[in-house]
Design an enzyme around this catalytic site. Structure first.
Site, short mmCIF file in Angstrom:
data_model
loop_
_atom_site.label_atom_id
_atom_site.label_comp_id
_atom_site.label_asym_id
_atom_site.label_seq_id
_atom_site.Cartn_x
_atom_site.Cartn_y
_atom_site.Cartn_z
N ASP A 44 -31.43 -6.41 22.80
CA ASP A 44 -30.52 -6.51 21.66
C ASP A 44 -30.60 -7.92 21.10
O ASP A 44 -30.40 -8.90 21.84
CB ASP A 44 -29.08 -6.21 22.09
CG ASP A 44 -28.89 -4.73 22.43
OD1 ASP A 44 -29.86 -3.97 22.36
OD2 ASP A 44 -27.75 -4.35 22.77
N ASP A 73 -24.12 7.05 17.28
CA ASP A 73 -23.23 6.24 18.11
C ASP A 73 -21.83 6.82 17.99
O ASP A 73 -21.32 6.98 16.88
CB ASP A 73 -23.23 4.78 17.62
CG ASP A 73 -24.66 4.22 17.55
OD1 ASP A 73 -25.49 4.64 18.37
OD2 ASP A 73 -24.92 3.37 16.69
#
Length: 241
Positions: A8, A129
């Site tokens: 990330d 998500d």
């Protein structure tokens, strides 16, 4: 089942967030390409990259570290975060990405997902998500009323390569993945489903694998913290295959 180590990216560094909160950041590596090379050296066959700044900005922000990773690593990589138009999709695929992940636009502009999947077969994934079963967008900052399964089913005929399902409440929290919800989604659609969020032990990987319906798992913090030994995890999944 494929294990995707996660990198990330925030402000050019490899980080992890807790529950997607940009204020709860742990920096794990100042050199994301070096981190990627370490994952590849351990035997991983894919990389999962996220442009966190890009997810909030709505356009690529961490292009330089992504390009450095692509140049340094021979394995395929998938990238999500801030990819919201055809020009950006095309640009990333031209730079050598194996797969782009479309999240926010899957809710806000599903036709773009369909057009992209048609134009680039096998190279477009959808990132769903969810918080309590409902899709969240724009770097998880906005919650919608759209149910994950409904949205996933709407793409059944689109030709997308995979669905990456993240349970936000589990992400970065080392609490284990939401196996039941992920398996239910995988059973509800014909598209391969990749589990994300909370994958924090070899036992978690085993449980996901043993559902026999989940195509892959993404893990980040547990690999950085040493809770999952990458070589052991890859051996575990290979032996099962």
């Amino acid at each position: 089942m494929i294990l995707y180590p996660a990198i990330d990216l925030k402000d050019g560094q490899a980080v992890r967030l807790v529950h997607g909160d940009m204020d709860q950041t742990t920096v794990f590596n100042d050199d994301p390409a070096a981190q990627a090379k370490a994952f590849v050296a351990a035997g991983c066959e894919w990389l999962h990259l996220v442009d966190l700044n890009g997810a909030f900005a709505g356009e690529p922000v961490n292009a330089a570290p992504v390009e450095a990773i692509l140049a340094a690593c021979p394995v395929p990589a998938q990238l999500g975060g801030g990819i919201r138009d055809m020009a950006t999709i095309e640009r990333w695929l031209d730079k050598g990405l194996a797969r782009v992940i479309l999240g926010t636009v899957a809710v806000e502009n599903p036709d773009l997902v369909r057009d992209a999947a048609r134009a680039f077969p096998g190279q477009v994934a959808v990132g769903l998500d969810a918080r309590n079963g409902k899709v969240a967008t724009r770097g998880w900052a906005e919650e919608t009323t759209v149910m994950v399964t409904d949205l996933a089913k709407s793409f059944e005929d689109a030709g997308i390569a995979a669905i990456i399902y993240t349970d936000i409440l589990r992400d970065g929290a080392m609490k284990g993945p939401n196996v039941a919800a992920t398996a239910a989604l995988a059973e509800a659609v014909d598209i391969p489903v990749i589990a994300s969020g909370g994958v924090s032990s070899l036992e978690d990987l085993k449980t996901l694998r043993d559902t026999d319906v989940i195509a892959g798992a993404i893990s980040g913090r547990a690999l950085y913290d040493g809770a999952i030994d990458l070589s052991a995890a890859l051996t575990l999944l290979k032996d099962a295959a």
